[in-house]
Design a protein around this motif. Structure first.
Motif, PDB file in Angstrom:
ATOM      1  N   PRO A  69       0.812  -1.222   0.000  1.00 46.60           N
ATOM      2  CA  PRO A  69       0.000   0.000   0.000  1.00 46.60           C
ATOM      3  C   PRO A  69       0.840   1.263   0.000  1.00 46.60           C
ATOM      4  O   PRO A  69       2.045   1.198   0.211  1.00 46.60           O
ATOM      5  N   ALA A  70       0.193   2.374  -0.262  1.00 47.02           N
ATOM      6  CA  ALA A  70       0.822   3.699  -0.250  1.00 47.02           C
ATOM      7  C   ALA A  70       1.894   3.836  -1.325  1.00 47.02           C
ATOM      8  O   ALA A  70       2.946   4.427  -1.090  1.00 47.02           O
ATOM      9  N   TYR A  71       1.621   3.315  -2.511  1.00 49.09           N
ATOM     10  CA  TYR A  71       2.551   3.464  -3.642  1.00 49.09           C
ATOM     11  C   TYR A  71       2.821   4.944  -3.906  1.00 49.09           C
ATOM     12  O   TYR A  71       1.918   5.769  -3.945  1.00 49.09           O
ATOM     13  N   GLY A  72       4.110   5.283  -4.074  1.00 53.71           N
ATOM     14  CA  GLY A  72       4.493   6.645  -4.416  1.00 53.71           C
ATOM     15  C   GLY A  72       4.628   7.589  -3.241  1.00 53.71           C
ATOM     16  O   GLY A  72       5.008   8.747  -3.435  1.00 53.71           O
ATOM     17  N   LEU A  73       4.339   7.118  -2.029  1.00 52.32           N
ATOM     18  CA  LEU A  73       4.471   7.974  -0.850  1.00 52.32           C
ATOM     19  C   LEU A  73       5.786   7.688  -0.126  1.00 52.32           C
ATOM     20  O   LEU A  73       6.400   6.634  -0.307  1.00 52.32           O
ATOM     21  N   TRP A  74       6.190   8.634   0.703  1.00 49.51           N
ATOM     22  CA  TRP A  74       7.495   8.553   1.364  1.00 49.51           C
ATOM     23  C   TRP A  74       7.384   7.871   2.725  1.00 49.51           C
ATOM     24  O   TRP A  74       6.378   8.008   3.422  1.00 49.51           O
ATOM     25  N   THR A  75       8.445   7.157   3.079  1.00 50.82           N
ATOM     26  CA  THR A  75       8.457   6.440   4.339  1.00 50.82           C
ATOM     27  C   THR A  75       9.885   6.263   4.834  1.00 50.82           C
ATOM     28  O   THR A  75      10.849   6.412   4.061  1.00 50.82           O
ATOM     29  N   LEU A  76      10.034   5.947   6.098  1.00 46.30           N
ATOM     30  CA  LEU A  76      11.324   5.477   6.597  1.00 46.30           C
ATOM     31  C   LEU A  76      11.534   4.048   6.117  1.00 46.30           C
ATOM     32  O   LEU A  76      10.565   3.299   5.947  1.00 46.30           O
ATOM     33  N   PRO A  77      12.780   3.632   5.871  1.00 45.88           N
ATOM     34  CA  PRO A  77      12.995   2.227   5.501  1.00 45.88           C
ATOM     35  C   PRO A  77      12.603   1.324   6.667  1.00 45.88           C
ATOM     36  O   PRO A  77      13.159   1.416   7.761  1.00 45.88           O
ATOM     37  N   ALA A  78      11.615   0.456   6.428  1.00 51.17           N
ATOM     38  CA  ALA A  78      11.078  -0.396   7.495  1.00 51.17           C
ATOM     39  C   ALA A  78      10.311  -1.555   6.871  1.00 51.17           C
ATOM     40  O   ALA A  78       9.883  -1.493   5.722  1.00 51.17           O
ATOM     41  N   GLY A  79      10.146  -2.609   7.668  1.00 49.70           N
ATOM     42  CA  GLY A  79       9.400  -3.763   7.192  1.00 49.70           C
ATOM     43  C   GLY A  79       9.234  -4.783   8.306  1.00 49.70           C
ATOM     44  O   GLY A  79       9.643  -4.570   9.448  1.00 49.70           O
ATOM     45  N   TYR A  80       8.620  -5.917   7.958  1.00 46.48           N
ATOM     46  CA  TYR A  80       8.325  -6.936   8.955  1.00 46.48           C
ATOM     47  C   TYR A  80       9.594  -7.637   9.433  1.00 46.48           C
ATOM     48  O   TYR A  80      10.497  -7.941   8.651  1.00 46.48           O
ATOM     49  N   LEU A  81       9.637  -7.871  10.728  1.00 41.72           N
ATOM     50  CA  LEU A  81      10.748  -8.613  11.331  1.00 41.72           C
ATOM     51  C   LEU A  81      10.677 -10.074  10.910  1.00 41.72           C
ATOM     52  O   LEU A  81       9.599 -10.676  10.887  1.00 41.72           O
ATOM     53  N   GLU A  82      11.828 -10.635  10.550  1.00 40.05           N
ATOM     54  CA  GLU A  82      11.900 -12.030  10.128  1.00 40.05           C
ATOM     55  C   GLU A  82      12.218 -12.917  11.334  1.00 40.05           C
ATOM     56  O   GLU A  82      12.846 -12.484  12.313  1.00 40.05           O
TER      57      GLU A  82
END
Length: 263
Positions: free
Chosen positions: A127-140
């Motif tokens: 989601p949120a294609y084209g919007l800005w974010t901090l680099p982050a994601g799900y913990l493995e």
């Protein structure tokens, strides 16, 4: 005129014809007063109170569904039930009886600082294609929160970073997510968009595009960071983000911040 005023001069059949043509007029005139109130609009409270209320629609019963439709152990369908000694609906296997729990997902990321700027990535995926974010994601599975945050930064911004300190933990109960954001610094001033990013850029704090940020968690994190930098005291923050049901992920007015702690 003579015929209308003196109908006794008419022939009998003509008088009967005239009577038949004239007879609907009194009925229509009598009916008009009965129809008029139905056509009038009521503008005062007494008229509204006397008007019959429209029946309320009958609520449609909804049956909750489990987000774990099949048992991971045996593959049989699950059903929602309250296990003995519990107080919440759980996904219970209809065959082997195992209880399966839905737990929040952990999201980890980095607030990368460099020359009084922060590193942001513009999303290449939904989601949120084209919007800005901090680099982050799900913990493995198999990695620590700090390791996961460093990995996500390398994947999304091709930046090799060193973790400085934890900065914020943000819980979002409605969507079952908990964020841990670390302050980090680049080991070398090199970065470029990874497979999930359209572009990456360093932003001065006054230039952060708050109108184009992707998620409530990122908005809250950056606002807290800016306040800390301006005060000259970087703290560790905890808060709960209560998103409003049905709100979009990037709606700036779709959430409230509760239980904020700063130490």
């Amino acid at each position: 005129m003579l015929l209308l005023r003196s109908h006794h001069l008419l022939l009998p059949h003509a008088a009967r014809l005239l009577a038949r043509r004239a007879s609907p007029l009194p009925r229509a005139a009598a009916a008009a007063p009965r129809l008029r109130p139905l056509r009038m609009s009521t503008s005062n409270s007494s008229a509204s109170a006397s008007s019959p209320a429209a029946p309320s629609p009958t609520p449609v019963a909804t049956v909750p569904k489990s987000r774990i439709p099949f048992c991971p152990a045996c593959g049989s369908p699950t059903k929602l039930a309250v296990p003995d000694g519990d107080e919440k609906m759980r996904a219970v296997c209809s065959s082997c009886g195992r209880v399966h729990y839905e737990n929040p997902k952990m999201v980890v990321g980095c607030l990368v600082e460099h020359d009084n700027k922060v590193l942001l990535c513009r999303r290449k995926i939904e989601p949120a294609y084209g919007l800005w974010t901090l680099p982050a994601g799900y913990l493995e599975v198999g990695e620590s929160a700090a390791e996961g945050a460093s990995r996500e930064t390398l994947e999304e911004a091709c930046a090799d970073v060193e973790i400085v300190s934890p900065f914020a933990q943000l819980d979002i109960p409605l969507i079952g997510q908990s964020y841990i954001i670390f302050r980090a610094k680049m080991k070398s001033p090199n970065f470029s968009p990874g497979a999930e990013s359209l572009e990456c850029a360093l932003f001065a704090l006054d230039d952060i595009p708050f109108d184009s940020l992707a998620f409530s968690s990122i908005i809250v994190t950056l606002r807290m960071y800016i306040e800390d930098v301006k005060s000259g005291n970087i703290k560790f923050h905890y808060c709960t983000i209560n998103k409003r049901i049905g709100a979009g992920p990037s709606d700036l007015r779709s959430f409230d911040i509760d239980n904020h702690l700063a130490v």
